[in-house]
Structure formats: structure tokens, C-alpha cells
Design an enzyme around this catalytic site. Sequence first.
Site, PDB file in Angstrom:
ATOM      1  N   SER A 257      -6.215  -3.035   8.533  1.00  0.00           N
ATOM      2  CA  SER A 257      -4.853  -3.489   8.263  1.00  0.00           C
ATOM      3  C   SER A 257      -4.040  -2.370   7.650  1.00  0.00           C
ATOM      4  O   SER A 257      -4.574  -1.408   7.111  1.00  0.00           O
ATOM      5  CB  SER A 257      -4.877  -4.677   7.315  1.00  0.00           C
ATOM      6  OG  SER A 257      -5.241  -4.210   6.034  1.00  0.00           O
ATOM      7  N   LYS A 258      -2.743  -2.567   7.764  1.00  0.00           N
ATOM      8  CA  LYS A 258      -1.799  -1.600   7.255  1.00  0.00           C
ATOM      9  C   LYS A 258      -1.951  -1.417   5.747  1.00  0.00           C
ATOM     10  O   LYS A 258      -1.707  -0.344   5.226  1.00  0.00           O
ATOM     11  CB  LYS A 258      -0.384  -2.120   7.532  1.00  0.00           C
ATOM     12  CG  LYS A 258       0.427  -1.162   8.364  1.00  0.00           C
ATOM     13  CD  LYS A 258       1.798  -1.741   8.608  1.00  0.00           C
ATOM     14  CE  LYS A 258       2.644  -0.699   9.299  1.00  0.00           C
ATOM     15  NZ  LYS A 258       3.915  -1.186   9.746  1.00  0.00           N
TER      16      LYS A 258
END
Length: 481
Positions: A257-258
Site C-alpha cells: 500500500s501507499k
Amino acid sequence: MHTDNKQVRVRFAPSPTGYLHVGGLRTALFNYLFARKHGGKFVLRIEDTDQKRSIPGALEKLTITLTEIGLHYDEGPDIGGDYGPYIQSQRTDIYEEYTQKLLDSGNAYHCFCSEERLNNLREEQRKRKRPPMYDGKCRDLSKDEVAYNLAQGMPFVIRLKYPKEGKTVFDDVVRDRVAIDNSMVDDQVLIKSDGFPTYHLASVVDDHLMKITHIIRGEEWLSSVPKHIFLYESFGWEAPVFVHLPLLLNADRSKLSKRQGDVSVESYLDKGYLPEVMLNFIALLGWHSADDRELYSLSELEEAFSLERINKAGAVFDTEKLNWMGGHYIRNLDVTYIADQSRRFFEEAGIDISDNDRYLKAINTARDYVYCLSDIVEHARMFFEELAFSEEDRDLIGQEDSQRIFSYWIEALGEKAQWEPEEISLLTKQSIGDLGIKGKNFYFPIRLALFGSCHGPDIPTLIDILGRDEALKRLEACVTR
Ligand code: GLU
């Protein structure tokens, strides 16, 4: 394998989000490699039917990134091909035609349920800990009811009439045989109230019309396959071969994930991770060769790649490994290439690198210390800029022994215009003997004067990079008495 006699045709079908996710690059790369390996075609298709999410300029950005990284497609929005258009928002009349076929055959239906009803339904299911699913209220409306509602101008969507009984069983190259209970499959919306198709309808129709033979994409789409198979069957089409790539994970094995770091390919390229590094690193996310070899050029990957060696288990995006690989490529590729790739970072920092000989030599030394090229500036700027000394540096420079070293070297270097590194090596030994100053008492001051730091490359390398004139200038600037 699975390729029969048909020409292999695969596609990368991103939605235009404005950046290329590293997972997207992996999908693109695996498709590309499979096409190259089998002499097939690699197609770029833009899936922009979710108009709310479309970002202006996203297509241009994507094509630039793919080009920069070296993944050339054979057909696509900007280059055309026999099966275009390659942008889904330009194909809406095609989807309309196929939706009508589904309605005619009874495999899709109009649904007039209001947003409010659907929200309440979802809320109730959430409370009862059930998966959110349409309850089928409009599944069996009579033709007359539908006609009446349409005549009233009631807003509607069109849903897939998915069979509720039994199981759907299919084969996936990575996951082998997969079975999903039909009761778990929703009556997927195919056409939204704005008239645009959803991904599911559009991608199945396009994959068929574009003669896609293998669908290679992320595992998150595995659970959608039953809906897609039902669509293929409803149209009387043969489904392509399915290949679902394992999830990408953070170091802690959560889904990539970011929040835990960069996931955009552009941000890595911007920092000066080489395209070669990104491709090599990404190729090993879920694929490995029989001998576990780690380093591959793109053309070597084209040769080595096979779908059979894709793993089921999630692949960890290991930044330490990425950095190791980054440093390896920077140290081992041709120095003029590294210098060319680095140029923009010096320009951004406003450093004058017009002395090309010095620039190449500086890069050749500085590249030992970095894994991405944006960092190379910090290890090379001292070869081009005037040195800035701290108070502590000045103390050392001003000491009597330091001054003796500088005078000795100014005189010695002044004796001739050109010096080879071997000669500087000899001069170093000789000066240590003549001056009776050795170890760090010798190396720290001279390195400080030439390089601005007590630690760094050896003296022959420093003088070779700077050239005799600049070395003299720097030594003279340190003479205080
Ligand atoms: N547009 C989908 C995505 O962005 C493509 C999925 C597929 O390859 O079928 O993930």
C-alpha cells in the site's frame, strides 16, 4: 503451453489513475514477456469507463512511463492497431450492442432499485455480517413491468442474471483448478445508470473482440472470473486462458500500500532508479527461474520467462533488495550511460558539469556510493563546486603540518602539467617519507583540501578527477601563511 496454434495476444488494461502502480508495471511486464517469448502481440488498452475516476492527462503520462521503462506495446491508443479503438470510452456503442444481446437471451435484466434501497440493503447485510450482494428484487420483473418503468423514465442499471445454484469451476495457470460457489457471486451491474458499462462487461467484450488469448493480471481479479466466464458462455465465446499473479506485499506481509512507501513507478524513476533496475526487480516479484538467478536484462527475461514458474505465494516488495540491485546496476553499466542518466540531477541542482572529462571521472567514482542516481549529486558535487569549510575544517587546514603538506604538494604538482594516477601514487609515498607525516595526519588534511572531506576516495583518484590545475588551485586556496 496453452498457446495452441493461435497467435498469442495479451493485454495490459489499466484504468487511468494518473500514475503507474508497481503492481501495474508487474502486470504489464509479465504480459510483455509472455508475448515476446511466443512471438505474440502485446496490447495496451485503457479502461476508463468509470468516468468519475478518470484523470486528465493520465494516458499521456502512462505512455511516457512505459516508453521510458522500455516496455513497447504493439497496439494501443496512441499507435493504433487492427482492433481499436483502444480506449473503452470510445467503444460505448459496441458495449450497447452486446448488452442488448444479453437482455434478449435473458442473461441480463433491468434493475430499477433506488440508490437508497441498495444502501439500506447493504447496511442490513453488514449488520448481519453477510457479504454485500444484490437481493434479486428485479431479477424476475415481467416484460410489461420493465416496459412500463422504462416508459416512466425510471432510472435503471442492467445486471447480470447470474445462476444461483451450483458452482463455477475453472482453471488458472497459477492457481490450478478454482471452484467458486455460485451463491457467492453477485448479479453484477453491467451498465451503470449513466449508461457506461462497468469494467466486467467492457473487459470481457474487448478481450474477445481484440482476440486476447491469455489474461495475465493481479490476483484481486480472481473472484471476478465466474462472472466473466458466464459472460463468455452467454455470448457463445471461448474464454481465454487465465493467469492470476500473486499479491504484492509489504515487508510486514500486509498488502502493498501507499501508506508504507512508494508504489508509483514514476516516483522511483524520478529518484533515479534505473529502468533496467525496475524491470529486473519487478520481474522477480512472483516469478523466478529454475536456478534462482537474480540479474536479468530485459532481453534475457524475454528468453527466460515462463508462466509455469509464477508462484502462488504473495511476493514481498523488498526495498533493500531493490537498493542492492540499484547499486549493482549503477556500478556495472557503462559509465557514459550512467553519466547521461545522472545529468538531469546535476542540472536540477544547478551544478556546472560542462567539463565532460571531469564529469565522467567524478561519476565513475561517485557511483560506488549510491543505489539511485538522485543521490549521486551529493557524492560528486565537490568536484565541481567551490569547497565550503566548517570551523573545524579550518582549524585542521591551518595547522602547521597541514600547511607543510600543502606547500610540498603545490611545489611537486607544479613541476609538470600532466600526472598519471600511478605517478601520484608514488608522489604520495614520497611525500609521506619526505615530510615525516603519515596516516590520518597526512590523509585528512590533503583530502580535506582537495575534496572538502577527510574521508573519501584516494589521492590519485581525487587528483585524476580534478585535473592538475584544479588540484593546484584548491591546495593554494588552503595556504594560510
Ligand atoms: N482495468 C483493470 C485494472 O486496472 C484491469 C483488470 C484486468 O486486467 O482485467 O486493474
